[in-house]
Design an enzyme around this catalytic site. Structure first.
Site, mmCIF file in Angstrom:
data_model
loop_
_atom_site.group_PDB
_atom_site.id
_atom_site.type_symbol
_atom_site.label_atom_id
_atom_site.label_comp_id
_atom_site.label_asym_id
_atom_site.label_seq_id
_atom_site.Cartn_x
_atom_site.Cartn_y
_atom_site.Cartn_z
ATOM 1 N N LYS A 145 0.615 -1.395 0.248
ATOM 2 C CA LYS A 145 -0.084 -0.306 0.524
ATOM 3 C C LYS A 145 0.643 1.210 -0.571
ATOM 4 O O LYS A 145 2.066 1.117 0.272
ATOM 5 C CB LYS A 145 -0.782 -0.323 1.398
ATOM 6 C CG LYS A 145 0.029 -0.434 2.355
ATOM 7 C CD LYS A 145 -0.004 1.488 3.416
ATOM 8 C CE LYS A 145 0.610 1.645 4.573
ATOM 9 N NZ LYS A 145 1.872 2.199 4.825
ATOM 10 N N ASP B 22 -2.757 -2.098 10.425
ATOM 11 C CA ASP B 22 -2.618 -1.831 8.693
ATOM 12 C C ASP B 22 -2.621 -2.992 7.596
ATOM 13 O O ASP B 22 -3.355 -3.344 6.240
ATOM 14 C CB ASP B 22 -1.765 -2.059 8.364
ATOM 15 C CG ASP B 22 -0.466 -0.561 7.840
ATOM 16 O OD1 ASP B 22 -1.381 0.663 8.042
ATOM 17 O OD2 ASP B 22 0.192 -0.401 7.611
#
Ligand SMILES: C[C@](O)(CO)[C@H](O)COP(=O)(O)OP(=O)(O)OC[C@H]1O[C@@H](n2ccc(N)nc2=O)[C@H](O)[C@@H]1O
Ligand SMILES: Nc1ncnc2c1ncn2[C@@H]1O[C@H](COP(=O)(O)OP(=O)(O)OP(=O)(O)O)[C@@H](O)[C@H]1O
Length: 306
Positions: A8, A144
């Site tokens: 990401k 996350d």
């Protein structure tokens, strides 16, 4: 059972006040990009983890734990406990996502292990664990992790674990500059607090950038480039001053957006299209401001069985 899982980049990382539990409230716009780790899960006598660099990648895996400290092993144990089975699985991790690079590589492997183990042990027409259940289990492993299960582009609030998918159009083209040696996420958050205290600033409650959401929804790369922001960037630059040169080089060489990815030290550069991304990657390579230059595009799906 092999699962592919993306890295990401944070398009907006708004860091609010520190909470009683030591975490910060965030507005965290996650964007999954086409740089993938792969995790293979095979039945075994006991839980085992092996880690290697993916073919053609130069990721330094020396610092990644292979025992119970590996986030993928923790994920396997949690799934086994939820399903009431023994975690008898060998997990083989092939890494292309930089380690401690601010691109959520460990979280990605945890997400991949959640999906792979659920498939291995919950293989019936009506699985006990839904994708939402796996995201909820993932939140206990790291802030996350739920996004690495979900993928795409999404707005995270709370610690970043409460997600809402964001509307996007088209594909965005990125160039990533990795650095030699990682940065510790808690150290970067700590430095952010220290810098704010030293400047006499109180952390404002972050809000989602309307400009960013519009750029995403309309596929406006230039608009997106102008709206990128990361409240952890001053802290990452304070701990690793050489990153300033990398960011400046990317801007000078034509990037339409440039920022530190998450807690760093990887730097992310946005290009207008695939051709510009290729030119920018070549130019950054020539400038010698990074350990490695990697191209990727987004958004891409989250952890997927291949
Ligand atoms: C920097 C980011 O990668 C941006 O997406 C994340 O906020 C960090 O997510 P992560 O690596 O999954 O982090 P976690 O494993 O949940 O937390 C590691 C440490 O980071 C700090 N942390 C993390 C998330 C958050 N919202 N506030 C924090 O202060 C805390 O010191 C925490 O102990
Ligand atoms: N499967 C894994 N892959 C990489 N690191 C792992 C893994 N499991 C545990 N770790 C530990 O987690 C630390 C941080 O790794 P990671 O690559 O997730 O950092 P990061 O990309 O900066 O994370 P984030 O962007 O979520 O803050 C490593 O230094 C390592 O000790």
């Amino acid at each position: 059972m092999t699962v592919r899982v993306p890295a990401k980049v944070n398009l907006q990382l708004g860091v609010g006040p520190i909470r009683d539990d030591g975490y910060h409230d965030l507005v965290n716009v996650f964007h999954a990009v086409s740089l993938f780790d792969e995790v293979t899960a095979e039945p075994a006598r006991e839980l085992a983890v092996s880690v290697q660099a993916a073919p053609h990648s130069r990721v330094d895996v020396a610092g990644v734990p292979t025992g119970d400290g590996n986030l993928a092993a923790k994920a396997a144990r949690l799934v086994a406990a939820r399903l009431g089975v023994q975690p008898r699985v060998a997990l083989r991790i092939r890494k292309a996502i930089p380690v401690a690079g601010g691109m959520a590589g460990g979280s990605a492997d945890a997400a991949a292990a959640l999906v792979a183990c659920a498939r291995l042990w919950d293989d019936r027409e009506q699985p006990v664990l839904s994708r939402d259940d796996l995201m909820e289990i993932g939140a206990d492993l790291g802030s996350d992790v739920p996004f690495a299960v979900l993928g795409g582009t999404a707005v995270g609030v709370g610690r970043g674990e409460r997600l809402t998918p964001a509307l996007t159009r088209g594909t965005f083209h990125w160039v990533f500059a990795t650095a030699d040696g990682g940065l510790s996420t808690p150290a970067v958050y700590g430095e952010c607090d220290r810098l704010r205290l030293a400047a006499g600033e109180t952390a404002a409650w972050p809000a989602v950038s309307a400009e960013l959401m519009t750029a995403l929804a309309t596929g406006d790369a230039k608009g997106l480039g102008g709206a990128l922001s990361n409240d952890l960037q001053p802290a990452a630059l304070s701990l690793r001053p050489s990153l300033r040169r990398t960011i400046d080089a990317g801007r000078d060489l034509g990037a339409i957006g440039a920022l530190v990815s998450g807690s760093g030290p990887t730097c992310a550069f946005l290009a207008e299209d695939a051709e510009d991304a290729a030119d920018l990657a070549d130019a950054l390579h020539g400038a010698g401001v990074a350990e490695q230059i990697v191209r990727a595009s987004g958004p891409v799906p989250g952890a997927t069985v291949i």
